[in-house]
Design an enzyme around this catalytic site. Sequence first.
Site, PDB file in Angstrom:
ATOM      1  N   GLU A 178       1.354  -8.586   8.134  1.00  0.00           N
ATOM      2  CA  GLU A 178       1.813  -7.201   8.289  1.00  0.00           C
ATOM      3  C   GLU A 178       2.840  -6.851   7.219  1.00  0.00           C
ATOM      4  O   GLU A 178       3.542  -5.849   7.339  1.00  0.00           O
ATOM      5  CB  GLU A 178       2.427  -6.985   9.679  1.00  0.00           C
ATOM      6  N   ARG A 213      -2.033  -5.841 -21.334  1.00  0.00           N
ATOM      7  CA  ARG A 213      -2.720  -5.238 -22.484  1.00  0.00           C
ATOM      8  C   ARG A 213      -1.770  -4.408 -23.341  1.00  0.00           C
ATOM      9  O   ARG A 213      -2.064  -4.089 -24.472  1.00  0.00           O
ATOM     10  CB  ARG A 213      -3.885  -4.371 -22.004  1.00  0.00           C
ATOM     11  N   PRO A 220       0.817  -1.221   0.000  1.00  0.00           N
ATOM     12  CA  PRO A 220       0.000   0.000   0.000  1.00  0.00           C
ATOM     13  C   PRO A 220       0.851   1.273   0.000  1.00  0.00           C
ATOM     14  O   PRO A 220       0.336   2.357  -0.296  1.00  0.00           O
ATOM     15  CB  PRO A 220      -0.833  -0.098   1.279  1.00  0.00           C
ATOM     16  N   ASP A 225      -8.607   3.418 -25.832  1.00  0.00           N
ATOM     17  CA  ASP A 225      -9.611   3.218 -24.803  1.00  0.00           C
ATOM     18  C   ASP A 225      -9.426   4.157 -23.613  1.00  0.00           C
ATOM     19  O   ASP A 225      -8.619   5.074 -23.641  1.00  0.00           O
ATOM     20  CB  ASP A 225      -9.679   1.742 -24.373  1.00  0.00           C
TER      21      ASP A 225
HETATM   22  N1  ADE Z   1      -1.384  -4.698  -0.186  1.00  0.00           N
HETATM   23  C1  ADE Z   1      -2.383  -4.322   0.630  1.00  0.00           C
HETATM   24  N2  ADE Z   1      -3.039  -3.264   0.137  1.00  0.00           N
HETATM   25  C2  ADE Z   1      -2.440  -2.955  -1.048  1.00  0.00           C
HETATM   26  C3  ADE Z   1      -2.658  -1.960  -2.036  1.00  0.00           C
HETATM   27  N3  ADE Z   1      -3.631  -1.043  -1.912  1.00  0.00           N
HETATM   28  N4  ADE Z   1      -1.863  -1.946  -3.114  1.00  0.00           N
HETATM   29  C4  ADE Z   1      -0.856  -2.859  -3.236  1.00  0.00           C
HETATM   30  N5  ADE Z   1      -0.605  -3.809  -2.344  1.00  0.00           N
HETATM   31  C5  ADE Z   1      -1.392  -3.876  -1.239  1.00  0.00           C
END
Ligand code: ADE
Length: 214
Positions: A118, A156, A87, A171
Amino acid sequence: MDVSILTVFPEIYTNFLQTSLMKRAQEKDIVSFDVCAFSSFCKDKERIDSPTVGHGSGMAIRPDVIERAVDVQEKKYGKAYRIFLTPQGEKLDQRLTKKLAMSFVENDHVMLVAGRYEGIDERAHTEYVDIEVSIGDYILMGGDLPAMVLLETVMRYIPSVVGKSESVEKDSFSGAFLDFPTYTAPPRVWKDREIPPILLDGHHAKIDEWRLNN
Ligand code: ADE
């Protein structure tokens, strides 16, 4: 091109890789996937995760497991361009997609590392990461859905995966504008709704102009 996917749950990828675009890319020998469970790099009864250190509880994937996974896969397919899904990573958008597609083309081996729990021990992360990618500002249970999103959008752009390259270039999000409305004929009239006549008269320049404005 070989793509290694390192994951806690390899079974998540089974149907995905046997469907549509991914299936076609493999049938055409454009790409070959090797989906590996982290546990396959562990000895019997050895755990892939350890408790995290410091405040707060949780488990993260051990650095020595990542090390073994990277070593084994790179011995098989050569040095990889290593993509970690987290994330905190660089946000995936169409610009990054194109950049990643170039990396796929330029590297015979690409590795996708999908964490769970985690995450992955920071030391292994720092040691091995080439690029860290996030699919958006929200937390999922792990990096597997992000890995599939990345694959679907990147593939793609790989020449000859999508039949008509035009359908990729024109697209949504490829240009400065979003997708334009799509109509099918037949039926020319459906529930009293008609197709805009301009789309039916075969004048390409006029249709392009209409699409820009709609
Ligand atoms: N792992 C957990 N959430 C994620 C996200 N939003 N993007 C990439 N990997 C992740």
